[in-house]
Design an enzyme around this catalytic site. Structure first.
Site, PDB file in Angstrom:
ATOM      1  CB  CYS A 190       9.110  14.319  40.194  1.00 33.46           C
ATOM      2  SG  CYS A 190       8.407  13.124  41.333  1.00 33.46           S
ATOM      3  N   GLY A 191      11.818  13.575  40.880  1.00 29.56           N
ATOM      4  CA  GLY A 191      12.985  12.937  41.474  1.00 29.56           C
ATOM      5  C   GLY A 191      12.701  11.520  41.921  1.00 29.56           C
ATOM      6  CB  THR A 192      10.759  10.155  44.590  1.00 30.65           C
ATOM      7  OG1 THR A 192       9.637  11.067  44.631  1.00 30.65           O
ATOM      8  CG2 THR A 192      11.872  10.680  45.478  1.00 30.65           C
ATOM      9  N   GLY A 193       9.262  10.176  41.672  1.00 32.49           N
ATOM     10  CA  GLY A 193       8.016   9.686  41.059  1.00 32.49           C
ATOM     11  C   GLY A 193       6.838   9.752  42.016  1.00 32.49           C
ATOM     12  CB  ILE A 194       6.697   9.934  45.715  1.00 29.12           C
ATOM     13  CG1 ILE A 194       7.421   8.597  45.846  1.00 29.12           C
ATOM     14  CG2 ILE A 194       5.609  10.053  46.779  1.00 29.12           C
ATOM     15  CD1 ILE A 194       8.267   8.479  47.117  1.00 29.12           C
ATOM     16  N   GLY A 195       5.814  12.483  44.216  1.00 29.87           N
ATOM     17  CA  GLY A 195       5.039  13.731  44.239  1.00 29.87           C
ATOM     18  C   GLY A 195       4.106  13.854  43.043  1.00 29.87           C
ATOM     19  CG  ASP A 215      10.276  17.766  39.332  1.00 28.90           C
ATOM     20  OD1 ASP A 215      10.917  16.868  38.740  1.00 28.90           O
ATOM     21  OD2 ASP A 215      10.235  17.845  40.584  1.00 28.90           O
ATOM     22  CG  HIS A 216      13.845  20.814  39.356  1.00 29.64           C
ATOM     23  ND1 HIS A 216      12.575  21.057  39.876  1.00 29.64           N
ATOM     24  CD2 HIS A 216      14.629  20.520  40.430  1.00 29.64           C
ATOM     25  CE1 HIS A 216      12.615  20.924  41.188  1.00 29.64           C
ATOM     26  NE2 HIS A 216      13.837  20.596  41.544  1.00 29.64           N
ATOM     27  CG  HIS A 273      -4.004  -7.095  37.793  1.00 31.28           C
ATOM     28  ND1 HIS A 273      -3.652  -7.872  38.874  1.00 31.28           N
ATOM     29  CD2 HIS A 273      -4.020  -7.919  36.726  1.00 31.28           C
ATOM     30  CE1 HIS A 273      -3.466  -9.124  38.470  1.00 31.28           C
ATOM     31  NE2 HIS A 273      -3.668  -9.177  37.167  1.00 31.28           N
ATOM     32  NE  ARG A 277      -9.015 -11.733  39.256  1.00 31.23           N
ATOM     33  CZ  ARG A 277      -8.275 -12.229  38.266  1.00 31.23           C
ATOM     34  NH1 ARG A 277      -8.855 -12.613  37.130  1.00 31.23           N
ATOM     35  NH2 ARG A 277      -6.970 -12.364  38.401  1.00 31.23           N
ATOM     36  CG  HIS A 278      -8.264  -7.257  36.951  1.00 26.35           C
ATOM     37  ND1 HIS A 278      -7.741  -7.415  38.215  1.00 26.35           N
ATOM     38  CD2 HIS A 278      -7.880  -8.343  36.235  1.00 26.35           C
ATOM     39  CE1 HIS A 278      -7.044  -8.541  38.260  1.00 26.35           C
ATOM     40  NE2 HIS A 278      -7.113  -9.127  37.068  1.00 26.35           N
TER      41      HIS A 278
END
Ligand code: RB5
Length: 150
Positions: free
Chosen positions: A65-70, A8-9, A98, A132-133
């Site tokens: 994005c700004g935080t990478g969270i959204g 995003d911006h 993993h 296992r992963h």
């Protein structure tokens, strides 16, 4: 290997830096936008990248994005997507080894361009360990199926 990238911006400037890294590394990529710092809605870009990766038109993706969270929250709603927000190179390696993460997310307002470049390089060169992963990743896919999204 084909990679889909988008922002995003709030992630636009870091995306320009990361695209330089991708060119240096010889990665074939497509930019899904946004193409300016004009305000836009991060779910629109994250969805476009995530759908392209989920449809296997691209092997993997990077969304900023700004935080990478959204963008991580959005991408993880798409079946088959395992998006990992990474702030460090150890997490980037683990996300591949993993979790078989197929999308890396970054936050421009959190991570500087130098570290972000190292995170991307680490993520690109790391591979899923399997073993296992695999069982654990399959359990994640089973949750998608149980909720009727695949
Ligand atoms: C945009 O202001 C900002 O909310 C967005 O870039 C992102 O950080 C959301 O998670």
């Amino acid at each position: 290997m084909r990679l889909a990238i988008g922002s995003d911006h709030g992630g636009f400037r870091l995306k320009q830096e990361i695209m330089k890294v991708l060119r240096d590394e010889g990665v074939d990529f497509r930019d899904f936008g946004t193409f300016s710092i004009e305000s836009c809605d991060y779910p629109d870009i994250a969805l476009a990248v995530a759908e392209a990766v989920s449809r296997k038109e691209f092997n993997c993706g990077i969304i900023i994005c700004g935080t990478g969270i959204g963008v991580a929250i959005t991408a993880n709603k798409v079946p088959g997507i395992r998006a990992a927000l990474c702030h460090d190179t150890f997490s980037a390696r683990m996300a591949r080894e993993h979790n078989d993460a197929n999308i890396l997310t970054l936050g421009e307002r959190v991570t500087g361009p130098g570290l972000a470049g190292d995170i991307v390089r680490m993520w690109l060169k790391s591979e899923f360990s399997g073993g296992r992963h695999s069982r654990r990743v399959e359990k994640i896919t089973a949750i998608e199926r149980a909720w009727g999204t695949t």
